[in-house]
Scaffold this motif. Sequence first.
Motif, PDB file in Angstrom:
ATOM      1  N   ILE A 204     -29.528  31.341 -50.145  1.00 39.84           N
ATOM      2  CA  ILE A 204     -28.357  32.195 -49.713  1.00 39.84           C
ATOM      3  C   ILE A 204     -27.143  31.599 -49.076  1.00 39.84           C
ATOM      4  O   ILE A 204     -27.413  30.624 -48.307  1.00 39.84           O
ATOM      5  N   THR A 205     -26.032  31.808 -49.298  1.00 42.39           N
ATOM      6  CA  THR A 205     -24.872  31.364 -48.869  1.00 42.39           C
ATOM      7  C   THR A 205     -23.966  32.211 -47.784  1.00 42.39           C
ATOM      8  O   THR A 205     -23.065  31.950 -47.090  1.00 42.39           O
ATOM      9  N   ASP A 206     -23.858  33.441 -48.495  1.00 39.63           N
ATOM     10  CA  ASP A 206     -23.201  34.682 -48.095  1.00 39.63           C
ATOM     11  C   ASP A 206     -23.882  35.784 -47.418  1.00 39.63           C
ATOM     12  O   ASP A 206     -24.738  36.274 -48.122  1.00 39.63           O
TER      13      ASP A 206
ATOM     14  N   LEU B 189     -17.583  40.538 -53.532  1.00 37.00           N
ATOM     15  CA  LEU B 189     -18.290  39.340 -54.055  1.00 37.00           C
ATOM     16  C   LEU B 189     -16.720  38.442 -54.559  1.00 37.00           C
ATOM     17  O   LEU B 189     -16.842  37.197 -54.301  1.00 37.00           O
ATOM     18  N   GLU B 190     -16.049  39.168 -55.184  1.00 41.00           N
ATOM     19  CA  GLU B 190     -14.600  38.231 -55.724  1.00 41.00           C
ATOM     20  C   GLU B 190     -14.018  37.730 -54.770  1.00 41.00           C
ATOM     21  O   GLU B 190     -13.492  36.832 -54.690  1.00 41.00           O
ATOM     22  N   VAL B 191     -13.833  38.996 -53.619  1.00 39.37           N
ATOM     23  CA  VAL B 191     -12.812  38.437 -52.461  1.00 39.37           C
ATOM     24  C   VAL B 191     -13.436  37.352 -51.686  1.00 39.37           C
ATOM     25  O   VAL B 191     -12.771  36.381 -51.129  1.00 39.37           O
ATOM     26  N   ALA B 192     -14.737  37.348 -51.610  1.00 37.39           N
ATOM     27  CA  ALA B 192     -15.501  36.507 -50.751  1.00 37.39           C
ATOM     28  C   ALA B 192     -15.631  34.814 -51.547  1.00 37.39           C
ATOM     29  O   ALA B 192     -15.981  34.139 -51.082  1.00 37.39           O
ATOM     30  N   ASN B 193     -15.418  35.066 -52.974  1.00 35.56           N
ATOM     31  CA  ASN B 193     -15.721  33.870 -53.683  1.00 35.56           C
ATOM     32  C   ASN B 193     -17.012  33.413 -53.597  1.00 35.56           C
ATOM     33  O   ASN B 193     -17.096  32.334 -53.736  1.00 35.56           O
ATOM     34  N   THR B 194     -17.764  34.289 -53.947  1.00 35.29           N
ATOM     35  CA  THR B 194     -19.205  33.865 -53.993  1.00 35.29           C
ATOM     36  C   THR B 194     -19.930  34.680 -55.156  1.00 35.29           C
ATOM     37  O   THR B 194     -19.215  35.574 -55.752  1.00 35.29           O
ATOM     38  N   LYS B 195     -21.400  34.484 -55.485  1.00 34.15           N
ATOM     39  CA  LYS B 195     -22.108  35.026 -56.460  1.00 34.15           C
ATOM     40  C   LYS B 195     -22.976  35.952 -55.894  1.00 34.15           C
ATOM     41  O   LYS B 195     -23.593  35.615 -54.619  1.00 34.15           O
TER      42      LYS B 195
END
Length: 229
Positions: A6-8, A171-177
């Motif tokens: 987990i990163t976000d 997720l797109e705004v956060a630039n994560t998966k």
Amino acid sequence: MLLKNITDVFFDLDHTLWDFDKNSEMAFDTIFKKNHPDVYTTSFIEKYIPINQACWKLYQKDQISHDQLRYDRLKLSFDALGYAISDAAIHQMAIDYIELLPENNFLFEGTIDILEYLHKKYTLHIITNGFAAVQDKKVRNSNLEIYFKTITNSEMAGVKKPNPIIFEHALEVANTKKEQSVMIGDCLDADVNGAINAGLTAIFFNPNQVPVDPEIKQVKHLLELQNFL
């Protein structure tokens, strides 16, 4: 059990970090003392809380509009209380309430401690169905903005939780998966099932200890998130 990779971390705001019920009570108390001294705040709140929750469920499903939500939750609460009030007074109260609500800043116990712990290890975000201007004020006035990289609201995404599009947008705004992300919130339908259906891991914030499927990850206190993260 600690979650891996987990990163976000995404949080809901109202009823998860920001104590909506307590802050609502304070806003209504100010309004009633000034304009409706015959209304007892505690009696009104007993009616208002379940009615507001029911109206929000309809709003999340696009069964009522933004304006109808603001009107209905007040009108139905006063009807349940047996208190006669004009439509004009209700409309004015809806305006006053929205202005006063974000001026209060009671948070759930452990909010700052858990955010201090998490933001050193993960990138933090908010996903909320609340109205953008109001939610932004809540975050600023509660000194929460320093912890969060992004805040996604339903007005930005064009849809509300549990629609998977709002999670995809966040997720797109956060630039994560999605595989690297976890959602934490108090609503089983909007936050937990919505996130799971969008491919995220989810943790149910369950301070009232509502019975749920044992497969659902849950915490009763925010500091218990350290068991997962």
